[in-house]
Design a protein around this motif. Structure first.
Motif, PDB file in Angstrom:
ATOM      1  N   SER A  23      35.297  45.797  42.689  1.00 54.96           N
ATOM      2  CA  SER A  23      36.736  45.584  42.646  1.00 54.96           C
ATOM      3  C   SER A  23      37.492  46.811  43.135  1.00 54.96           C
ATOM      4  O   SER A  23      38.470  46.703  43.886  1.00 54.96           O
ATOM      5  CB  SER A  23      37.167  45.236  41.219  1.00 54.96           C
ATOM      6  N   ILE A  24      37.041  47.974  42.728  1.00 57.47           N
ATOM      7  CA  ILE A  24      37.699  49.222  43.117  1.00 57.47           C
ATOM      8  C   ILE A  24      37.550  49.477  44.613  1.00 57.47           C
ATOM      9  O   ILE A  24      38.509  49.837  45.303  1.00 57.47           O
ATOM     10  CB  ILE A  24      37.142  50.385  42.281  1.00 57.47           C
ATOM     11  N   GLU A  25      36.350  49.272  45.128  1.00 59.25           N
ATOM     12  CA  GLU A  25      36.152  49.466  46.568  1.00 59.25           C
ATOM     13  C   GLU A  25      36.972  48.455  47.364  1.00 59.25           C
ATOM     14  O   GLU A  25      37.526  48.782  48.414  1.00 59.25           O
ATOM     15  CB  GLU A  25      34.672  49.356  46.923  1.00 59.25           C
ATOM     16  N   SER A  26      37.065  47.229  46.871  1.00 62.87           N
ATOM     17  CA  SER A  26      37.860  46.206  47.533  1.00 62.87           C
ATOM     18  C   SER A  26      39.333  46.618  47.608  1.00 62.87           C
ATOM     19  O   SER A  26      39.986  46.438  48.637  1.00 62.87           O
ATOM     20  CB  SER A  26      37.725  44.872  46.789  1.00 62.87           C
ATOM     21  N   PHE A  27      39.852  47.198  46.523  1.00 66.38           N
ATOM     22  CA  PHE A  27      41.246  47.653  46.512  1.00 66.38           C
ATOM     23  C   PHE A  27      41.458  48.760  47.536  1.00 66.38           C
ATOM     24  O   PHE A  27      42.446  48.742  48.278  1.00 66.38           O
ATOM     25  CB  PHE A  27      41.627  48.146  45.116  1.00 66.38           C
ATOM     26  N   ILE A  28      40.552  49.716  47.575  1.00 63.98           N
ATOM     27  CA  ILE A  28      40.687  50.835  48.510  1.00 63.98           C
ATOM     28  C   ILE A  28      40.681  50.339  49.952  1.00 63.98           C
ATOM     29  O   ILE A  28      41.524  50.726  50.770  1.00 63.98           O
ATOM     30  CB  ILE A  28      39.564  51.860  48.289  1.00 63.98           C
ATOM     31  N   VAL A  29      39.746  49.457  50.263  1.00 60.36           N
ATOM     32  CA  VAL A  29      39.650  48.919  51.627  1.00 60.36           C
ATOM     33  C   VAL A  29      40.904  48.125  51.980  1.00 60.36           C
ATOM     34  O   VAL A  29      41.481  48.284  53.071  1.00 60.36           O
ATOM     35  CB  VAL A  29      38.395  48.032  51.765  1.00 60.36           C
ATOM     36  N   HIS A 131      37.487  59.204  43.787  1.00 57.00           N
ATOM     37  CA  HIS A 131      36.742  60.234  43.066  1.00 57.00           C
ATOM     38  C   HIS A 131      35.600  59.603  42.266  1.00 57.00           C
ATOM     39  O   HIS A 131      34.464  60.070  42.296  1.00 57.00           O
ATOM     40  CB  HIS A 131      37.682  61.006  42.136  1.00 57.00           C
ATOM     41  N   GLY A 132      35.917  58.526  41.550  1.00 60.07           N
ATOM     42  CA  GLY A 132      34.878  57.825  40.804  1.00 60.07           C
ATOM     43  C   GLY A 132      33.869  57.159  41.712  1.00 60.07           C
ATOM     44  O   GLY A 132      32.671  57.109  41.403  1.00 60.07           O
ATOM     45  N   LEU A 133      34.346  56.664  42.842  1.00 61.88           N
ATOM     46  CA  LEU A 133      33.445  55.995  43.782  1.00 61.88           C
ATOM     47  C   LEU A 133      32.426  56.971  44.361  1.00 61.88           C
ATOM     48  O   LEU A 133      31.282  56.587  44.664  1.00 61.88           O
ATOM     49  CB  LEU A 133      34.262  55.337  44.898  1.00 61.88           C
ATOM     50  N   ALA A 134      32.821  58.226  44.503  1.00 62.56           N
ATOM     51  CA  ALA A 134      31.880  59.241  44.993  1.00 62.56           C
ATOM     52  C   ALA A 134      30.721  59.404  44.011  1.00 62.56           C
ATOM     53  O   ALA A 134      29.560  59.544  44.414  1.00 62.56           O
ATOM     54  CB  ALA A 134      32.599  60.572  45.200  1.00 62.56           C
ATOM     55  N   HIS A 135      31.020  59.394  42.723  1.00 62.23           N
ATOM     56  CA  HIS A 135      29.957  59.454  41.716  1.00 62.23           C
ATOM     57  C   HIS A 135      29.067  58.214  41.812  1.00 62.23           C
ATOM     58  O   HIS A 135      27.838  58.310  41.763  1.00 62.23           O
ATOM     59  CB  HIS A 135      30.559  59.522  40.304  1.00 62.23           C
ATOM     60  N   TYR A 136      29.691  57.067  41.951  1.00 63.22           N
ATOM     61  CA  TYR A 136      28.940  55.809  41.980  1.00 63.22           C
ATOM     62  C   TYR A 136      27.982  55.763  43.164  1.00 63.22           C
ATOM     63  O   TYR A 136      26.813  55.389  43.022  1.00 63.22           O
ATOM     64  CB  TYR A 136      29.905  54.632  42.028  1.00 63.22           C
TER      65      TYR A 136
END
Length: 219
Positions: A23-29, A131-136
């Protein structure tokens, strides 16, 4: 999220972590695509949809039990990705209605509204999420979930909520054929009281922003 990312973490596609990350990656894209300005006629309604969906993800994080990171100190993710270009693109696109007024804490009595910018908010949200996505993506799933949950409470959640109210108000003004009050000359660096906000407000008809911002009245 790509299949490679899913396989790299050996996570079930239906797991909580994968759903949140997806969901987070979808929002960023999606918001990055909107900022390109290829479809300005649908920008505001599309942002309203994307921010609404992101807040559902935030609600899931907020309702979840406290996520405890596996390491005492947060691992370095490297330099944060620069979001200034994204900020400027949205500022240009939303120029007639970028500034809005917001009360940060509805439980703090007699707090005057302050000026904010949708463009600043969207860029700040994306920075937190990346920032969180980098950890993921580095395989630190628990660290990513901890960061997203923590920053949901401390920053991107309130910021997204304020942005949603502003976007929903824009669409409502147009759909209900109600004139908008433009905060003409209002600067987010100014510390203005509620009376000053009222004095700065000028009148702008909704028709002036229909085309550029993708809002049309219902016939």
């Amino acid at each position: 999220m790509s299949d490679a990312t899913l396989h790299a973490h050996s996570l079930d596609p239906d797991s909580f972590a994968v759903q949140i990350a997806d969901s987070i990656e979808s929002f960023i894209v999606a918001t990055t695509e909107v900022a390109k300005g290829d479809e300005p006629d649908s920008a505001v309604p599309f942002l309203l949809l994307e921010v609404s969906q992101l807040l559902l993800t935030g609600g899931r994080l907020g309702a979840h039990e406290d996520i405890i990171p596996e390491e005492r100190y947060e691992p370095d993710t490297g330099p944060d990705v620069d979001v200034d270009e994204l900020r400027m693109r949205f500022a240009t696109m939303l120029d007639p209605v970028d500034v809005f007024s917001e009360v940060f804490d509805p439980y703090e009595p007699r707090k005057a509204p302050v000026p904010c910018r949708i463009s600043d908010n969207l860029a700040d949200i994306v920075m937190d999420l990346r920032h969180g996505l980098a950890h993921y993506r580095a395989g630190r799933t628990t660290e990513a979930l901890w960061w997203w949950q923590f920053s949901y409470f401390s920053n991107w959640g309130p910021t997204a909520s304020a942005t949603l109210r502003a976007l929903q108000s824009l669409v409502s003004h147009v759909r209900l054929d109600q004139p908008l009050e433009e905060l003409d000359g209002l600067d987010t660096d100014e510390d203005l009281t509620e009376d000053a906000l009222a004095e700065e407000a000028g009148r702008v008809m909704a028709q002036e922003i229909l085309g550029p911002l993708g809002m049309r009245t219902v016939k």
